[in-house]
Design a protein around this motif. Sequence first.
Motif, mmCIF file in Angstrom:
data_model
loop_
_atom_site.group_PDB
_atom_site.id
_atom_site.type_symbol
_atom_site.label_atom_id
_atom_site.label_comp_id
_atom_site.label_asym_id
_atom_site.label_seq_id
_atom_site.Cartn_x
_atom_site.Cartn_y
_atom_site.Cartn_z
ATOM 1 N N ARG A 27 0.862 -1.178 0.000
ATOM 2 C CA ARG A 27 0.000 0.000 0.000
ATOM 3 C C ARG A 27 0.901 1.231 0.000
ATOM 4 O O ARG A 27 1.910 1.270 0.686
ATOM 5 N N SER A 28 0.493 2.222 -0.792
ATOM 6 C CA SER A 28 1.216 3.493 -0.825
ATOM 7 C C SER A 28 0.180 4.603 -0.827
ATOM 8 O O SER A 28 -1.018 4.336 -0.968
ATOM 9 N N PRO A 29 0.604 5.853 -0.679
ATOM 10 C CA PRO A 29 -0.377 6.950 -0.728
ATOM 11 C C PRO A 29 -1.146 6.981 -2.053
ATOM 12 O O PRO A 29 -2.278 7.444 -2.100
ATOM 13 N N GLY A 30 -0.558 6.445 -3.108
ATOM 14 C CA GLY A 30 -1.214 6.459 -4.413
ATOM 15 C C GLY A 30 -2.208 5.338 -4.637
ATOM 16 O O GLY A 30 -3.063 5.429 -5.510
ATOM 17 N N GLY A 31 -2.092 4.259 -3.862
ATOM 18 C CA GLY A 31 -3.003 3.144 -4.058
ATOM 19 C C GLY A 31 -2.504 1.863 -3.426
ATOM 20 O O GLY A 31 -1.496 1.846 -2.719
ATOM 21 N N THR A 32 -3.202 0.784 -3.706
ATOM 22 C CA THR A 32 -2.902 -0.523 -3.120
ATOM 23 C C THR A 32 -2.826 -1.558 -4.226
ATOM 24 O O THR A 32 -3.627 -1.548 -5.156
ATOM 25 N N ARG A 33 -1.847 -2.463 -4.081
ATOM 26 C CA ARG A 33 -1.741 -3.593 -4.997
ATOM 27 C C ARG A 33 -2.174 -4.848 -4.246
ATOM 28 O O ARG A 33 -1.812 -5.038 -3.087
ATOM 29 N N TYR A 43 -4.070 -3.479 -9.239
ATOM 30 C CA TYR A 43 -3.789 -2.197 -8.593
ATOM 31 C C TYR A 43 -5.083 -1.408 -8.463
ATOM 32 O O TYR A 43 -5.887 -1.348 -9.397
ATOM 33 N N VAL A 44 -5.282 -0.796 -7.290
ATOM 34 C CA VAL A 44 -6.447 0.051 -7.041
ATOM 35 C C VAL A 44 -5.936 1.421 -6.608
ATOM 36 O O VAL A 44 -5.341 1.549 -5.532
ATOM 37 N N PRO A 45 -6.144 2.456 -7.417
ATOM 38 C CA PRO A 45 -5.717 3.799 -7.022
ATOM 39 C C PRO A 45 -6.472 4.270 -5.771
ATOM 40 O O PRO A 45 -7.654 3.948 -5.596
ATOM 41 N N ALA A 46 -5.805 5.001 -4.905
ATOM 42 C CA ALA A 46 -6.425 5.484 -3.670
ATOM 43 C C ALA A 46 -7.634 6.371 -3.951
ATOM 44 O O ALA A 46 -8.578 6.405 -3.171
ATOM 45 N N ASP A 47 -7.619 7.073 -5.071
ATOM 46 C CA ASP A 47 -8.712 7.996 -5.400
ATOM 47 C C ASP A 47 -9.654 7.423 -6.460
ATOM 48 O O ASP A 47 -10.299 8.159 -7.195
ATOM 49 N N ALA A 53 -14.292 1.697 -9.940
ATOM 50 C CA ALA A 53 -14.256 0.634 -8.929
ATOM 51 C C ALA A 53 -15.153 -0.523 -9.358
ATOM 52 O O ALA A 53 -14.776 -1.694 -9.242
ATOM 53 N N ARG A 54 -16.326 -0.217 -9.875
ATOM 54 C CA ARG A 54 -17.230 -1.269 -10.361
ATOM 55 C C ARG A 54 -16.589 -2.055 -11.495
ATOM 56 O O ARG A 54 -16.664 -3.278 -11.542
ATOM 57 N N ALA A 55 -15.966 -1.347 -12.419
ATOM 58 C CA ALA A 55 -15.321 -2.010 -13.552
ATOM 59 C C ALA A 55 -14.181 -2.922 -13.076
ATOM 60 O O ALA A 55 -14.020 -4.039 -13.578
ATOM 61 N N ILE A 56 -13.404 -2.458 -12.119
ATOM 62 C CA ILE A 56 -12.316 -3.274 -11.567
ATOM 63 C C ILE A 56 -12.898 -4.522 -10.911
ATOM 64 O O ILE A 56 -12.414 -5.637 -11.123
ATOM 65 N N LEU A 57 -13.944 -4.348 -10.107
ATOM 66 C CA LEU A 57 -14.548 -5.483 -9.416
ATOM 67 C C LEU A 57 -15.098 -6.510 -10.405
ATOM 68 O O LEU A 57 -14.861 -7.709 -10.257
ATOM 69 N N VAL A 58 -15.797 -6.056 -11.414
ATOM 70 C CA VAL A 58 -16.352 -6.984 -12.410
ATOM 71 C C VAL A 58 -15.230 -7.776 -13.072
ATOM 72 O O VAL A 58 -15.316 -9.000 -13.234
ATOM 73 N N SER A 59 -14.151 -7.107 -13.428
ATOM 74 C CA SER A 59 -13.014 -7.766 -14.065
ATOM 75 C C SER A 59 -12.413 -8.836 -13.147
ATOM 76 O O SER A 59 -12.139 -9.959 -13.580
ATOM 77 N N VAL A 60 -12.229 -8.501 -11.884
ATOM 78 C CA VAL A 60 -11.650 -9.452 -10.929
ATOM 79 C C VAL A 60 -12.615 -10.608 -10.674
ATOM 80 O O VAL A 60 -12.205 -11.768 -10.616
ATOM 81 N N GLN A 61 -13.908 -10.313 -10.556
ATOM 82 C CA GLN A 61 -14.882 -11.387 -10.356
ATOM 83 C C GLN A 61 -14.922 -12.332 -11.546
ATOM 84 O O GLN A 61 -15.029 -13.549 -11.373
ATOM 85 N N GLU A 62 -14.832 -11.788 -12.743
ATOM 86 C CA GLU A 62 -14.836 -12.645 -13.933
ATOM 87 C C GLU A 62 -13.660 -13.603 -13.918
ATOM 88 O O GLU A 62 -13.760 -14.733 -14.381
ATOM 89 N N ARG A 63 -12.554 -13.160 -13.368
ATOM 90 C CA ARG A 63 -11.365 -13.998 -13.357
ATOM 91 C C ARG A 63 -11.337 -14.984 -12.191
ATOM 92 O O ARG A 63 -10.898 -16.118 -12.353
ATOM 93 N N TYR A 64 -11.809 -14.564 -11.007
ATOM 94 C CA TYR A 64 -11.617 -15.378 -9.807
ATOM 95 C C TYR A 64 -12.868 -15.976 -9.188
ATOM 96 O O TYR A 64 -12.772 -16.858 -8.343
#
Length: 180
Positions: A27-33, A43-47, A53-64
Amino acid sequence: MGSEFFRQPTKRLDREFRALGGRRLDRSPGGTRYIFPDGGVQYVPADVMPGRARAILVSVQERYATRDIRPKDDPLRSAMKRDGAPDINADTIAMSRHANDRFELMATQARLDRREIGDALRFPEQVLWSPTHESWMWVRGRVIVAVAETDQGINVIRTIMWATSDLWEQNPRPERSGGV
């Protein structure tokens, strides 16, 4: 996916990723891996904004996430198999007003018994995650018991539903059947 994305998208992603087997890599001030069991990194940017966020979640759910393909009228159509369901015990469970109202209606309609709710939670046929309802779904026999975990570790029964579309047709909610 709920209003939580609008309030705290990074917190929601953190919880979802952990439930899908991910862990924080750094985790860094810019985001979390996050790293997942297959070595994949997200990677998820802090801002991060809610839409991203929804798009990231859908992508991760499709994979895992392992999803069953279910018919549109199936009460479990949005549910998926995944690890991380909370342990249920009498000391950490409460029932929402909505769930209590649903129980009363279902008991009147088809003689639903509180034992069926308890059995679903103690001896489920399956436990699934519903990203649509942001809750775990304990399924047994005629019922689905949807439970959400609070930040304080209390499990709240959010609603009770019929487990099949046939049961829904036989026992509709009054507002959907023209009022009863």
